[in-house]
Design a protein around this motif. Structure first.
Motif, short mmCIF file in Angstrom:
data_model
loop_
_atom_site.label_atom_id
_atom_site.label_comp_id
_atom_site.label_asym_id
_atom_site.label_seq_id
_atom_site.Cartn_x
_atom_site.Cartn_y
_atom_site.Cartn_z
N GLN A 1 19.68 65.30 -55.76
CA GLN A 1 19.38 64.10 -54.99
C GLN A 1 20.01 64.16 -53.61
OE1 GLN A 1 20.42 60.48 -56.99
NE2 GLN A 1 19.95 59.16 -55.24
N ASP A 2 19.27 63.67 -52.62
CA ASP A 2 19.76 63.68 -51.25
C ASP A 2 20.73 62.52 -51.05
OD1 ASP A 2 20.02 64.29 -48.53
OD2 ASP A 2 18.43 62.86 -48.01
N LEU A 3 22.01 62.85 -50.82
CA LEU A 3 23.03 61.83 -50.58
C LEU A 3 23.43 61.75 -49.12
CD1 LEU A 3 25.48 62.19 -53.62
CD2 LEU A 3 23.48 60.72 -53.35
N THR A 4 22.61 62.30 -48.25
CA THR A 4 22.92 62.26 -46.82
C THR A 4 23.09 60.84 -46.31
OG1 THR A 4 21.65 64.32 -46.54
CG2 THR A 4 22.17 63.08 -44.55
N PRO A 5 22.25 59.86 -46.73
CA PRO A 5 22.45 58.50 -46.22
C PRO A 5 23.78 57.87 -46.60
CG PRO A 5 20.25 58.74 -47.15
CD PRO A 5 21.02 59.96 -47.53
N TYR A 6 24.49 58.42 -47.58
CA TYR A 6 25.79 57.87 -47.99
C TYR A 6 26.93 58.40 -47.13
CZ TYR A 6 23.40 56.09 -52.11
OH TYR A 6 22.55 55.41 -52.96
N PHE A 7 26.62 59.35 -46.23
CA PHE A 7 27.64 59.92 -45.34
C PHE A 7 27.37 59.44 -43.92
CE2 PHE A 7 27.36 62.88 -48.87
CZ PHE A 7 28.69 63.17 -49.15
N ASN A 8 28.43 59.38 -43.17
CA ASN A 8 28.31 59.07 -41.75
C ASN A 8 28.06 60.38 -41.00
OD1 ASN A 8 28.36 57.99 -39.21
ND2 ASN A 8 30.55 57.54 -39.18
N VAL A 9 26.80 60.63 -40.69
CA VAL A 9 26.40 61.89 -40.04
C VAL A 9 26.31 61.64 -38.54
CG1 VAL A 9 24.66 63.70 -39.92
CG2 VAL A 9 25.13 62.55 -42.10
N PRO A 10 27.02 62.44 -37.72
CA PRO A 10 26.95 62.24 -36.27
C PRO A 10 25.56 62.55 -35.74
CG PRO A 10 28.15 64.25 -36.79
CD PRO A 10 27.93 63.54 -38.09
N VAL A 11 25.22 61.90 -34.64
CA VAL A 11 23.92 62.13 -34.01
C VAL A 11 23.91 63.52 -33.39
CG1 VAL A 11 22.29 61.30 -32.28
CG2 VAL A 11 23.68 59.67 -33.57
N PRO A 12 22.96 64.36 -33.71
CA PRO A 12 22.92 65.72 -33.14
C PRO A 12 22.65 65.68 -31.65
CG PRO A 12 20.93 65.27 -34.39
CD PRO A 12 21.84 64.12 -34.65
N PRO A 13 23.09 66.71 -30.93
CA PRO A 13 22.86 66.73 -29.47
C PRO A 13 21.39 66.67 -29.08
CG PRO A 13 24.49 68.38 -30.11
CD PRO A 13 23.90 67.84 -31.38
N SER A 14 20.50 67.20 -29.94
CA SER A 14 19.08 67.19 -29.61
C SER A 14 18.52 65.78 -29.55
CB SER A 14 18.30 68.02 -30.63
OG SER A 14 18.51 67.52 -31.94
N CYS A 15 19.19 64.84 -30.24
CA CYS A 15 18.73 63.45 -30.23
C CYS A 15 19.40 62.63 -29.13
CB CYS A 15 18.99 62.79 -31.58
SG CYS A 15 18.03 63.51 -32.93
N GLN A 16 20.27 63.25 -28.34
CA GLN A 16 20.96 62.55 -27.27
C GLN A 16 20.37 62.85 -25.90
OE1 GLN A 16 25.12 63.52 -27.60
NE2 GLN A 16 25.27 62.81 -29.73
N SER A 17 19.20 63.42 -25.89
CA SER A 17 18.56 63.77 -24.63
C SER A 17 18.11 62.50 -23.89
CB SER A 17 17.36 64.67 -24.89
OG SER A 17 16.63 64.91 -23.70
N SER A 18 18.10 62.60 -22.57
CA SER A 18 17.68 61.45 -21.77
C SER A 18 16.20 61.14 -21.95
CB SER A 18 17.98 61.72 -20.29
OG SER A 18 17.31 62.91 -19.86
N LYS A 19 15.44 62.12 -22.39
CA LYS A 19 14.02 61.89 -22.62
C LYS A 19 13.77 60.97 -23.81
CE LYS A 19 12.73 66.43 -20.79
NZ LYS A 19 12.05 67.73 -21.09
N LEU A 20 14.76 60.86 -24.70
CA LEU A 20 14.62 60.01 -25.88
C LEU A 20 15.36 58.69 -25.73
CD1 LEU A 20 15.23 62.76 -28.60
CD2 LEU A 20 13.05 62.00 -27.67
N ALA A 21 15.74 58.38 -24.47
CA ALA A 21 16.54 57.17 -24.26
C ALA A 21 15.77 55.90 -24.63
CB ALA A 21 17.00 57.10 -22.81
N GLY A 22 14.48 55.89 -24.44
CA GLY A 22 13.70 54.69 -24.74
C GLY A 22 13.28 54.56 -26.18
N LEU A 23 13.62 55.52 -27.02
CA LEU A 23 13.24 55.48 -28.43
C LEU A 23 14.39 54.94 -29.26
CD1 LEU A 23 11.42 58.94 -28.72
CD2 LEU A 23 10.42 56.68 -28.26
N ARG A 24 14.04 54.22 -30.29
CA ARG A 24 15.07 53.57 -31.12
C ARG A 24 15.57 54.47 -32.23
NH1 ARG A 24 14.04 48.21 -34.87
NH2 ARG A 24 16.13 48.16 -35.85
N ALA A 25 14.68 55.24 -32.84
CA ALA A 25 15.05 56.01 -34.03
C ALA A 25 16.14 57.04 -33.78
CB ALA A 25 13.81 56.69 -34.61
#
Length: 238
Positions: free
Chosen positions: A150-174
């Motif tokens: 079973q995937d227990l990833t949601p039970y851990f505090n996983v840091p946001v990866p650098p690929s999701c911190q791009s300025s191109k994704l600034a307007g996206l919520r997810a």
């Protein structure tokens, strides 16, 4: 009267006039006709380009163009036989390697299947990787017994990866959404930081073995994208 001792005169037939235009030449046994440029003739000339006519005349003792073309067609026929044999060998031996490379085949044997209670009942999944919970000492009790794999990833505090911190994704919520909120369906992230929780709870990585899902194991909130199973439940619930 003829003189005694002399031979008498005799009649002789003179040579008739020979006219060359009236003579009929014998029909040749092999008629020399120019071969049409059919696809077969073109292919035979292309496949035997390395043997020009001069070489066939001098070394091959084939001065006649018809003989040379017959030899070229034999070479073309042999090349087709070689191609057919190569195709049979490829389909028999190498077709499986093409569609299922050795890396993929090795990965398939290493995959820990979801809900597989026979090969390892004490296994959970974190970010797609299999971790053994056989010697785990949970610092935070879970209100359920994890299903093997079973995937227990949601039970851990996983840091946001650098690929999701791009300025191109600034307007996206997810990409920047906090999935550890109290309304994520898991009561936040009770196991805490992922790397720290893995050490504290004595979770042992199973040599990088991935957790594999069958189509019947894909639950509500899971998406399959390019062969990867994505658990988007925290994003959909939050």
């Amino acid at each position: 009267m003829p003189v005694r001792g002399e031979r008498g005169a005799t009649l002789r037939r003179g040579r008739t006039l020979v006219r060359s235009e009236r003579q009929q030449k014998p029909e040749p046994m092999i008629k020399k006709e120019k071969r049409k440029l059919t696809p077969w003739v073109i292919y035979s000339r292309i496949i035997s380009f390395w043997a020009p006519g001069v070489l066939l005349t001098k070394l091959g003792k084939m001065p006649d163009p018809g003989m040379q073309q017959a030899w070229r067609e034999k070479i073309a026929l042999v090349s087709l036989i070689v191609l057919v044999c190569a195709a049979v060998v490829y389909l028999t031996i190498f077709l499986t390697m093409t569609f299922c490379p050795q890396s993929a085949a090795k990965t398939q044997y290493r995959v820990f299947h979801y809900n597989d209670t026979t090969s390892g009942p004490s296994v959970i999944g974190i970010l797609g990787g299999a971790f053994s919970t056989e010697n785990a000492t949970w610092t935070t009790r879970l209100d359920f017994t994890p299903v093997p794999g079973q995937d227990l990833t949601p039970y851990f505090n996983v840091p946001v990866p650098p690929s999701c911190q791009s300025s191109k994704l600034a307007g996206l919520r997810a990409p920047t959404q906090n999935v550890c909120g109290d309304n994520n369906g898991n009561g936040g992230c009770p196991l805490g930081d992922k790397d720290t929780a893995i050490q504290k709870n004595h979770l042992v990585s199973m040599d990088g073995r991935p957790v594999g899902y069958d189509w019947s194991d894909v639950q509500s909130g899971f998406f399959v994208l390019n062969g990867y199973v994505l658990n988007l439940s925290p994003y959909l619930i939050t």
